[in-house]
Design a protein around this motif. Structure first.
Motif, short mmCIF file in Angstrom:
data_model
loop_
_atom_site.label_atom_id
_atom_site.label_comp_id
_atom_site.label_asym_id
_atom_site.label_seq_id
_atom_site.Cartn_x
_atom_site.Cartn_y
_atom_site.Cartn_z
N SER A 64 19.94 11.08 -20.52
CA SER A 64 19.21 10.25 -21.46
C SER A 64 20.21 9.39 -22.23
O SER A 64 21.25 9.88 -22.67
CB SER A 64 18.42 11.11 -22.45
OG SER A 64 17.98 10.34 -23.56
N TYR A 65 19.87 8.13 -22.40
CA TYR A 65 20.76 7.22 -23.12
C TYR A 65 20.90 7.59 -24.60
O TYR A 65 21.82 7.12 -25.26
CB TYR A 65 20.28 5.79 -23.00
CG TYR A 65 20.50 5.19 -21.63
CD1 TYR A 65 21.78 4.96 -21.15
CD2 TYR A 65 19.43 4.85 -20.81
CE1 TYR A 65 21.99 4.41 -19.89
CE2 TYR A 65 19.62 4.30 -19.56
CZ TYR A 65 20.90 4.08 -19.10
OH TYR A 65 21.11 3.54 -17.85
N THR A 66 20.00 8.39 -25.13
CA THR A 66 20.09 8.81 -26.52
C THR A 66 20.75 10.18 -26.69
O THR A 66 20.83 10.70 -27.80
CB THR A 66 18.70 8.83 -27.19
OG1 THR A 66 17.83 9.68 -26.43
CG2 THR A 66 18.11 7.43 -27.26
N GLU A 97 17.44 8.47 -15.02
CA GLU A 97 17.17 8.48 -16.45
C GLU A 97 16.11 9.51 -16.82
O GLU A 97 15.18 9.76 -16.06
CB GLU A 97 16.69 7.10 -16.92
CG GLU A 97 17.67 5.97 -16.64
CD GLU A 97 17.32 5.19 -15.39
OE1 GLU A 97 17.36 5.79 -14.28
OE2 GLU A 97 16.99 4.00 -15.51
N TYR A 99 13.57 10.37 -20.16
CA TYR A 99 13.02 9.70 -21.34
C TYR A 99 12.47 10.72 -22.32
O TYR A 99 11.30 11.10 -22.28
CB TYR A 99 11.93 8.72 -20.92
CG TYR A 99 12.39 7.73 -19.87
CD1 TYR A 99 13.57 7.01 -20.03
CD2 TYR A 99 11.66 7.54 -18.70
CE1 TYR A 99 14.00 6.11 -19.07
CE2 TYR A 99 12.09 6.65 -17.74
CZ TYR A 99 13.26 5.94 -17.92
OH TYR A 99 13.69 5.06 -16.96
N GLY A 104 15.21 5.80 -25.58
CA GLY A 104 15.78 6.09 -24.27
C GLY A 104 15.14 5.25 -23.18
O GLY A 104 15.81 4.77 -22.25
#
Length: 220
Positions: A64-66, A97, A99, A104
């Protein structure tokens, strides 16, 4: 009303359509809950890959990008794995990915806005700036920061407007994510699979030991 806010509203609408909702982005490892989702058959989502797709050893990452741990992995272990295993063609690598929250998903839509050629470069910038953009006090502020990252990577405002307002893409990504999460029992990030076997995050030495062992087994 400025353009970033309009885009923010469009993405929020896309992300809350179809009967699914997002957990609080501070919830950490709690995944998004999705109900009444269309059955996943074939998804029009490009798998983002690097390295040798025909290699006997394949590394799959769910991230996750977060997720701060994901950002740390991409700043450290991933760089060494890429140099020693991916770029040399010893293994194939797939990034998927996860979410856990709206930001995200928005970050994913920006990363994918540049297509396959720019995806990993954009992902690098997104992870490097995570401590800044992910702490935005509003959706509008977060999306504005993500747009700025996209523009640093060469995307235009028109490109970003189109990508971030694409409700169909948001729905497709969410359904794809949930299908993957259900199939592989993804409850936290980063999670890794090496030749289908699940692994938790490790330091580079441990990653290298597992990859070397798998490569040796494949060579027998």
């Amino acid at each position: 009303m400025n353009k970033p806010f309009l885009v923010s509203v469009a993405v929020v609408a896309a992300a809350t359509a179809g009967g699914f909702w997002f957990a609080n982005r501070d919830a950490g490892t709690t995944p998004l809950q999705i109900s009444e989702m269309t059955e996943a058959a074939d998804f029009d989502v490009v798998e983002m890959t690097q390295g040798n797709p025909d290699a006997a050893v394949q590394l799959l990452e769910y991230a996750s990008y977060t997720c701060p741990h994901c950002a740390n992995f991409h700043a450290d272990q991933y760089q060494q794995i890429k140099e020693n295993y991916i770029d040399t063609g010893l293994i194939g690598f797939t990034y998927r990915e996860v979410y856990f929250d709206r930001p995200g998903l928005w970050a994913s839509m920006v990363a994918r806005c540049g297509g396959e050629m720019r995806f990993f470069g954009l992902s690098k910038l997104i992870y490097e700036g995570q401590q800044d953009w992910a702490r935005g006090e509003s959706g509008e502020e977060i999306i504005t920061s993500l747009r700025n990252i996209g523009k640093v990577a060469g995307l235009s405002d028109a490109d970003l407007d189109t990508c971030l307002a694409d409700a169909d893409q948001a729905q497709e990504l969410m359904a794809w994510y949930q299908s993957n999460a259900d199939a592989d029992n993804i409850t936290g990030t980063p999670t890794f699979f090496i030749n289908g076997e699940p692994y938790s995050n490790m330091n580079y030495a441990d990653f290298a030991a597992v990859l070397d062992e798998k490569l040796a087994e494949a060579a027998e």
